[in-house]
Design a protein around this motif. Structure first.
Motif, PDB file in Angstrom:
ATOM      1  N   SER A 229      10.861  -7.961  -8.899  1.00  0.00           N
ATOM      2  CA  SER A 229      11.957  -7.926  -7.935  1.00  0.00           C
ATOM      3  C   SER A 229      12.682  -6.602  -8.058  1.00  0.00           C
ATOM      4  N   LEU A 230      12.898  -5.972  -6.933  1.00  0.00           N
ATOM      5  CA  LEU A 230      13.645  -4.719  -6.953  1.00  0.00           C
ATOM      6  C   LEU A 230      15.147  -4.978  -6.912  1.00  0.00           C
ATOM      7  N   CYS A 231      15.464  -6.224  -6.678  1.00  0.00           N
ATOM      8  CA  CYS A 231      16.879  -6.542  -6.590  1.00  0.00           C
ATOM      9  C   CYS A 231      17.458  -6.857  -7.965  1.00  0.00           C
ATOM     10  N   THR A 232      16.656  -7.618  -8.716  1.00  0.00           N
ATOM     11  CA  THR A 232      17.212  -8.088  -9.978  1.00  0.00           C
ATOM     12  C   THR A 232      16.463  -7.571 -11.180  1.00  0.00           C
ATOM     13  N   LYS A 233      15.423  -6.819 -10.935  1.00  0.00           N
ATOM     14  CA  LYS A 233      14.589  -6.321 -12.024  1.00  0.00           C
ATOM     15  C   LYS A 233      13.847  -7.462 -12.736  1.00  0.00           C
TER      16      LYS A 233
END
Lengths: 628, 453
Positions: free
Chosen positions: B120-124
């Motif tokens: 996820s690029l949002c939450t790593k």
């Protein structure tokens, strides 16, 4: 001129035959006479030569020896020894004639008998030998055949044996192949199971390995496994990530079902739309079908509404039994009923697309369709019938077979009629040509193509035939008489010649010639009279030509130069008989005569005007004609 | 028809952004982003290694560049050129990388198909999906981006997992009745999942979104089965291409076969038009006029020209007999594509590599046959209009439309051998990819009809 030649060529062809027959009869005795001397001459040297041969055996000197020898021989042959003896010892070589002749006769008889028997034997032997040969040939042939068939049978046996062998080998092959197949199948099956087993094993192994690898990787805590992001991104929809709760799960489920539902709804809608479209098409089709099937306008069916179901039921039970060729009113009734049901079912379908309505709809459609089909069939048959009727020019419609029979019958009739007409025409032509029917016949001919007339003509034809046969018989008599008279005439001629010679010697030549010319005119009476008749009359050409024919015929019939004299002497030229004979004869040649007559007359007239001596030429020609 | 100048590219990596504004190309380890209209370079990114895979995110904001050998994925942002993201899969290796439909997650498939890693690029955050199946098409996202179907293999049995892409929640997990599942594909409306077996068995299974088996279809047994599968854009038809050189069309209501398209060697269907490409070399001297024609057509002088001729029926199509004893024989329908308006289906049979067949889906019959002089490399439908572009690995572009057929020489300097092509989403331009070059072809509306024979 040509008709003369044609008549001349046609007539003698019949007459010459007879004449030649007569001649042959007359000639045969003379020939006999002539032959006789030649026979004599041929036999005479033979006898002489035989005599000469005998002389070698018997001479003047050895007659007694010969006699004794012959006696001996005769005795040995079983004749009495005293049959031949010297008549008198004084006369050497003299024989007692009677016994000798008897002996000779006996000998000859014997000789002939033996000869005959020999001949018979020979023929017999020939026959037998030929028969033998034939039998031998057949025998050999049969032998050959036998050989051949034997060979054939042996060949067939061999082939059969080979085939049997082949079958056996093939059966063996088949068995081995079957075994092979089974083996292969079992191999395949075992391989397949082995393969699947192996595959599974391998897969398990691989999964185990994967598991292990995974574990190792997880344990190792791969440092490299990392994400290096400058700063986190916001969600695409801008929302924050939600916690995983049961509520969320339920929401997912709900969303899924919602999407599914929407899809189904969409599909349902599409199907509904399609259905409506199809219904519309169906209705339109029905309407059109109804309008086609019952063209008469119908009153509004509101009053019938109550009975629709019954009607449709009745229809459904009745329609399969319905006769296609039923009366139109019944059809109409049915059509009305079905139309009612149609209307109703359509309404139903529109109002409440329920099971019942659909059933009714399909039912009615089926009925309509059946009706349409039957209608189409009827139309088809009608069309074909119309075609037939067109062929037969608006006659009643009949089944094909009858029609064909009728056609055949009519064809036969037509043929018969044609035959009738032909025979009638022939007869009429003959009648027209015959002089006995003149204007009356012509008048008759114009409109006598009737059956009765034909029958009558046939009858007459038969009569004519009979008459002709009578005449033929008469003519035969004539010819016989002529033969007899020929001899007499010859004698008479000789007498006359001698008498004329005497006259010639006694009288002046002038007187003699006069007499001769007179006889000649009498002789060529018919022909010499013709030119005189022809010269003034151009309109009477046809009749003239007929008269020529009439004149020429008897002459031609007689054919021989002597017959004219004969007739003259016998006074056997009756007008009626000649004409009637002519009529019977003329059928064969009159046609050509009439065809050529006009042209001939033209030629003739030209000749007439062109030269003065054409008449003499013509008479000469006629003379020649009569002579041939 | 206009052509752009030729640009360099490598690995045929050239993609237009989903919004149609940008063109991204990879040249070795560099990523170049251009404006589609001006072709000016907007951004230039440098990756760590030669790029093997490149993909736009669905919102056209990010570009993913994968370097499989290094197990590396680099993501670039258009809005923030300084932003970077680097994903290292580590020693486990990487075979495939892709965006999730939302453009915020990256799914990496590791070596040996050990697992699928979802980054996820949002939450790593990172999550794993175990047991993905290595097959023809193991992962498929529904068109609306809501769901992901993943083929799995556990205990020698095939399973399909349906995830909600939003939060990677496992929605459904069910076993499929396949021997060896080969692929999964969502219908365009996202309600039906088609699952097909490997080529050893002809079997198509249709599952509803909720995991119910809707239908099973099998055309025959004991022979090589399905080679390709394609949904029509309306989800109305499912086309199944198989090794028996036939395409079978299933309908979406009963899932029964509607029709069957045969690919015969002799075409005598009177309703079909057979276009045959005929090459002609420009003859110097005698063909001045034709050369002038070529000039007017905007073609180079010294290339072989070709044109289409309509062949009178029956036509014998060149067939290459495949070696059936070897694996993956070159026979059967390998590629199929429906036109965007559902009206046409283009197919290619591998044993007739030079021929593209166009079928009319309204009439359910053969419409056109394009016989090329060389093997067809790629064909693609215009996303807007019913026209088909194809290339055969030479310097020509071929276009088919219901009105006719045209062959166009690509006037690139040095000659571009068109290996592949991509339509711009507007349908106004085409990207032609050679081995090392690329070239844009601009089609003007109405021009196509002018050049139609």
């Amino acid at each position: 001129m040509e008709d003369w030649w044609t008549t001349a060529t046609i007539e003698p062809s019949i007459e010459n035959h007879e004449i030649s027959g007569i001649v042959r009869i007359t000639m045969s005795p003379s020939r006999h006479h002539n032959n006789l001397p030649t026979m004599h001459t041929s036999t005479m040297p033979l006898s002489k030569s035989s005599y000469n041969m005998l002389s070698a055996f018997c001479t003047e000197d050895n007659v007694p020896q010969c006699i004794s020898y012959i006696n001996q021989e005769m005795y040995s042959l079983g004749f009495s020894s005293a049959c031949i003896e010297a008549s008198s010892p004084e006369v050497s070589g003299g024989l007692n004639t009677v016994p000798a002749l008897n002996g000779i006769y006996e000998l000859l008889q014997m000789q002939r008998r033996s000869q005959r028997s020999l001949q018979e034997q020979e023929t017999e032997s020939l026959k037998s030998s030929s028969a033998l040969e034939h039998l031998q040939i057949t025998n050999s042939r049969l032998k050959d055949q036998l050989e051949l068939s034997k060979r054939e049978t042996s060949g067939l046996h061999e082939a059969e044996r080979q085939l049997q062998l082949k079958i056996k080998t093939l059966q063996n092959c088949l068995k081995t192949e079957k075994d092979e197949v089974q083996k292969l199948q079992s191999i395949i099956a075992s391989r397949a199971s082995q393969y699947s087993h192996d595959a599974k094993r391998k897969e398990r192994e691989s999964t185990k390995l994967k598991e292990r690898l995974n574990q190792l990787l997880m344990e190792k805590r791969d440092k490299k496994l990392v994400i290096d992001v400058l700063n986190y991104l916001g969600r695409a929809d801008g929302k924050r990530r939600q916690w995983k709760t049961g509520k969320l799960e339920a929401r997912h489920e709900g969303e899924m079902y919602k999407s599914l539902l929407s899809d189904y709804e969409g599909r349902h809608r599409a199907l509904m739309l399609e259905n409506v479209e199809l219904k519309k098409v169906l209705q339109q089709m029905k309407r059109e079908m109804v309008s086609i099937l019952s063209p008469s306008p119908r009153k509004p069916s509101s009053s019938f509404r109550g009975d629709h179901v019954e009607d449709s039921l009745e229809l459904s039970t009745r329609s399969p039994l319905r006769d296609n060729t039923a009366g139109s009113d019944r059809d109409k009734e049915v059509g009305d009923c079905s139309r009612d049901t149609l209307d109703q079912s359509c309404d139903h379908a529109r109002e409440q697309s329920c099971e019942h309505a659909r059933e009714q709809l399909t039912n009615s459609i089926r009925q309509q369709w059946r009706r349409l089909k039957s209608h189409m069939e009827r139309l088809d048959s009608q069309a074909s019938l119309v075609q037939q009727s067109q062929q037969r020019a608006g006659k009643e419609l009949v089944p094909r077979q009858i029609h064909e029979e009728e056609m055949e019958r009519m064809r036969l009739e037509v043929q018969q009629c044609k035959d009738f007409i032909q025979t009638q025409q022939q007869l009429l032509q003959q009648q027209l040509n015959s002089p006995c029917y003149d204007d009356e016949t012509a008048a008759l001919l114009n409109d006598c193509y009737t059956l009765e007339e034909k029958e009558r003509l046939k009858e007459e034809w038969r009569l004519f035939d009979e008459q002709r046969r009578n005449f033929e018989r008469e003519r035969e008599n004539f010819t016989e008489a002529a033969i007899c008279l020929g001899h007499e005439k010859k004698a008479f001629e000789e007498d006359r010649a001698s008498w004329l010679k005497n006259q010639f010697l006694n009288m002046t030549p002038f007187v003699d010639r006069k007499r001769h010319s007179a006889s000649e005119t009498q002789h060529a009476l018919s022909t010499s009279s013709e030119p005189e008749m022809r010269i003034p009359s151009t309109p009477a050409r046809l009749t003239k030509s007929r008269t020529y024919a009439a004149f020429s015929t008897p002459k031609a019939v007689v054919g021989m130069p002597s017959t004219a004299d004969l007739y003259r002497t016998l006074r056997l030229i009756p007008d009626s008989s000649s004409s009637s004979r002519g009529s019977s004869k003329r059928g064969s040649w009159q046609e050509s005569n009439t065809i050529h007559s006009r042209e001939d007359s033209r030629v003739r007239s030209r000749d007439r005007y062109g030269g003065g001596d054409c008449c003499s030429i013509f008479s000469l020609g006629s003379e020649e004609n009569s002579l041939t | 028809m206009n052509f752009s100048e030729v640009f360099k590219q490598s690995n045929q990596l050239c993609r237009v952004s989903p919004d149609g504004k940008y063109l991204a190309t990879c040249v070795q380890y560099r990523l170049v982003v251009r404006d589609v209209n001006t072709l000016q370079i907007l951004h230039l990114y440098t990756c760590l290694d030669q790029i093997v895979h490149m993909e736009w995110s669905s919102d056209s904001l990010f570009i993913l560049c994968a370097m499989y050998k290094r197990g590396l994925v680099q993501v670039w942002s258009l809005e923030q050129p300084d932003w970077y993201c680097k994903i290292d899969e580590g020693s486990i290796g990487l075979v495939s990388s892709r965006w999730s439909p939302d453009g915020r997650h990256i799914l990496n498939t590791t070596e040996f198909h050990l697992r699928v890693t979802v980054w996820s690029l949002c939450t790593k955050a990172v999550s794993y999906i175990k047991y993905p199946k290595a097959c023809q098409k193991g992962i498929d996202f529904s068109r609306d981006g809501c769901y992901m179907a993943l083929a799995e293999r556990r205990d020698c049995r095939d399973y399909v997992s349906v995830f909600v892409c939003d939060d990677w929640h496992l929605l459904r997990h069910f076993e499929t009745e396949t021997q060896d599942l080969a692929g999964v594909e969502w219908s365009p409306n996202g309600c039906v999942l088609a699952v097909w077996d490997s080529c050893l068995e002809y079997k198509v299974l249709l599952y509803s979104l909720d995991g119910r088996l809707l239908s099973t279809f099998s055309a025959y047994e004991w022979s090589l089965g399905i080679k390709s599968l394609a949904w029509s854009p309306s989800s109305q038809f499912l086309a199944i291409g198989s090794y028996d050189e036939k395409v079978r069309i299933l309908n979406h209501i009963t899932w029964k076969k509607v029709t069957e398209f045969d690919h015969p060697a002799t075409i005598n269907n009177t309703k079909a038009v057979v276009y045959k490409e005929v090459e002609r070399k420009p003859v110097v001297g005698s063909a001045d006029l034709s050369i002038q024609q070529h000039i007017t057509m905007g073609s180079t002088l010294f290339n072989t020209q070709s044109k289409y001729e309509i062949c009178p029926l029956p036509v014998q199509v060149p067939v290459v007999k495949p070696d059936l004893d070897r694996a993956n024989p070159k026979v059967g329908v390998s590629s199929m594509a429906f036109s965007s308006d559902n009206r046409y289906l283009a197919t290619k049979n591998d044993s007739m590599a030079c021929v593209v067949w166009v079928w009319d889906m309204q009439r359910l019959g053969l419409l056109a046959v394009l016989e090329q002089t060389s093997a067809v490399r790629c064909f693609q439908w215009d996303p807007r209009r019913p026209r088909l572009a194809l290339c055969t690995g030479n310097a020509k572009l071929y276009l088919w439309s219901p009105a006719g057929c045209v062959s166009v020489q690509v006037p690139a300097e040095g000659g571009i051998q068109v290996q592949s092509l991509n339509w711009h989403c507007s349908g106004d331009s085409l990207i032609l990819l050679g081995k090392e070059q690329l070239c844009l072809c601009y089609l003007e509306i109405g021009e196509e009809e002018d050049e139609v024979k």
